[in-house]
Design a protein around this motif. Structure first.
Motif, PDB file in Angstrom:
ATOM      1  N   PRO A  13      34.499  46.818  39.909  1.00  0.00           N
ATOM      2  CA  PRO A  13      34.085  47.871  38.965  1.00  0.00           C
ATOM      3  C   PRO A  13      34.759  47.782  37.598  1.00  0.00           C
ATOM      4  O   PRO A  13      34.208  48.246  36.605  1.00  0.00           O
ATOM      5  CB  PRO A  13      34.492  49.171  39.688  1.00  0.00           C
ATOM      6  CG  PRO A  13      34.556  48.805  41.128  1.00  0.00           C
ATOM      7  CD  PRO A  13      35.029  47.380  41.159  1.00  0.00           C
ATOM      8  N   GLU A  14      35.969  47.180  37.546  1.00  0.00           N
ATOM      9  CA  GLU A  14      36.736  47.208  36.297  1.00  0.00           C
ATOM     10  C   GLU A  14      36.493  46.004  35.390  1.00  0.00           C
ATOM     11  O   GLU A  14      36.678  46.117  34.177  1.00  0.00           O
ATOM     12  CB  GLU A  14      38.240  47.269  36.603  1.00  0.00           C
ATOM     13  CG  GLU A  14      38.696  48.544  37.279  1.00  0.00           C
ATOM     14  CD  GLU A  14      38.477  48.507  38.776  1.00  0.00           C
ATOM     15  OE1 GLU A  14      38.352  47.378  39.318  1.00  0.00           O
ATOM     16  OE2 GLU A  14      38.396  49.577  39.397  1.00  0.00           O
ATOM     17  N   SER A 286      36.784  52.032  35.295  1.00  0.00           N
ATOM     18  CA  SER A 286      35.557  51.335  35.622  1.00  0.00           C
ATOM     19  C   SER A 286      34.875  50.855  34.346  1.00  0.00           C
ATOM     20  O   SER A 286      34.897  51.545  33.317  1.00  0.00           O
ATOM     21  CB  SER A 286      34.618  52.257  36.400  1.00  0.00           C
ATOM     22  OG  SER A 286      33.335  51.700  36.501  1.00  0.00           O
TER      23      SER A 286
END
Length: 392
Positions: A13-14, A286
């Protein structure tokens, strides 16, 4: 077409890097893509370094899923390795055999389940294309017999001290590849054109920005952790590792006490003493929420040390700043100075302070010009080059 995309970073997500965009665009075009990340050393979860242990939580989740088809299209596989890599054991990075290409290659071979078995189970025996960025996976060229191999060379890999053990593999991969893409002009001049064996097969392919950034609304609510920080805000998004020049950042913040310096992303080193009160580390976020931070900031920043490792950088974050209409101020790395782009380059804290003050005075016309530059440099446009060069 069946494509094995051998890279480093898993989809998380990051983090979004070029490998994620290119492999997703390949899948979007209808190609069947197996995306190989890692490999990850199986004992990282008991590593003495806190940031390594924290990173293991996400990689463990990915590994527990096993090979899985992502929403983005590719099938992702992040294998465990039974053999540590040079990155895994920095304390012995200068000792044989850990600093050898043999050890680096063995780390990718000694995986469970074996990569070649997973590839065959998913129908990737004798793939049409092996796209290689992580040269630890070079052995797949012999075990899976791809019809063709293409290499993409990262901006810092050949100059990185962490990659010393696999430099021989880089050279071998370049010589065996029918096409070599490189995201850095200066890296082509210094290494790639000469080491590839044939400069004619080398193509400049810089980083870019996703077209999705241009769909972001002009106004977004301030994230709760950003709202209390006074404006003007200078934001930096990324991973805080040894390449960030923290001492220069501290001095810069002291020179501009009315400016909030907002640092978004994971911190993977111990910060030096003396952090000014107007420097704020917010932690990792995120990738989906980063536009809200950029929309509510005034200047985008990159402040790295200048070493042989960083002089070749072609930073994704600068394109993303510009896509949001933010002025971009960066360390004057050699590669960035060779790129005709509207970012401002600086070296000393005084240079940075002047560039930031200058950026804060820019109007809407200038900011729109930044957006148009970014729009001409998307990953989608880069992928059109890829398709034309390799006939994808």
């Amino acid at each position: 077409m069946r494509i094995i995309y051998a890279s480093y970073n898993p989809f998380t997500p990051e983090v979004r890097v070029g490998a994620h965009y290119y492999s997703s665009l390949m899948a979007k075009e209808g190609h069947d893509v197996l995306y190989l990340a890692g490999p990850d050393f199986i004992f990282h979860q008991i590593d003495a370094r806190k940031h390594v242990r924290e990173g293991c939580r996400e990689t463990q989740r990915i590994k527990r899923m096993g090979p899985v088809r992502l929403e983005e299209g590719p099938v992702q596989y992040l294998p465990d390795s039974l053999i540590p890599t040079l990155r895994s054991l920095p304390i012995v990075s200068r000792l044989w055999p850990f600093n050898s290409s043999w050890a680096a290659l063995l780390a990718a071979k000694a995986t469970w389940p074996p990569v070649k078995t997973v590839a065959r189970n998913f129908g990737f025996s004798e793939p049409d294309l092996l796209w290689i960025e992580n040269v630890r996976y070079l052995y797949l060229a012999d075990t899976l017999k791809p019809a063709r191999m293409v290499q993409r060379v990262h901006d810092m890999t050949l100059a990185s001290p962490a990659e010393r053990s696999i430099r021989e593999l880089f050279v071998e991969a370049m010589r065996r590849s029918s096409v070599v893409f490189c995201m850095s002009k200066s890296l082509i001049d210094d290494y790639v054109a000469r080491l590839s064996g044939d400069p004619r097969k080398v193509h400049y392919l810089p980083n870019g920005v996703s077209s999705e950034w241009f769909k972001v609304p002009d106004s977004l609510p301030e994230p709760p952790d950003l709202a209390p920080l006074p404006r003007p805000r200078v934001i930096m998004v990324g991973v805080y590792e040894f390449w960030v020049d923290y001492q220069k950042l501290w001095r810069l913040a002291d020179m501009l006490p009315d400016v909030s310096f907002v640092m978004v992303g994971p911190v993977r080193v111990a910060l030096p003493d003396g952090k000014p009160p107007n420097v704020y580390f917010l932690g990792k976020r995120s990738h989906q929420v980063i536009p809200a931070y950029l929309r509510n900031s005034d200047v985008g920043l990159s402040i790295f040390t200048r070493t042989a490792f960083t002089e070749y950088v072609n930073l994704i974050k600068l394109y993303e700043y510009l896509a949001m209409g933010l002025p971009a101020v960066s360390t004057a790395h050699r590669e960035l100075s060779l790129t005709e782009a509207p970012w401002l380059l600086a070296d000393s804290p005084e240079d940075f302070a002047r560039a930031i003050r200058q950026s804060l005075e820019l109007g809407d016309k200038d900011r729109q010009a930044f957006v148009e530059f970014a729009r001409a440099n998307t990953w989608e446009k880069r992928f059109e080059i890829v398709k034309e060069v390799i006939g994808l």
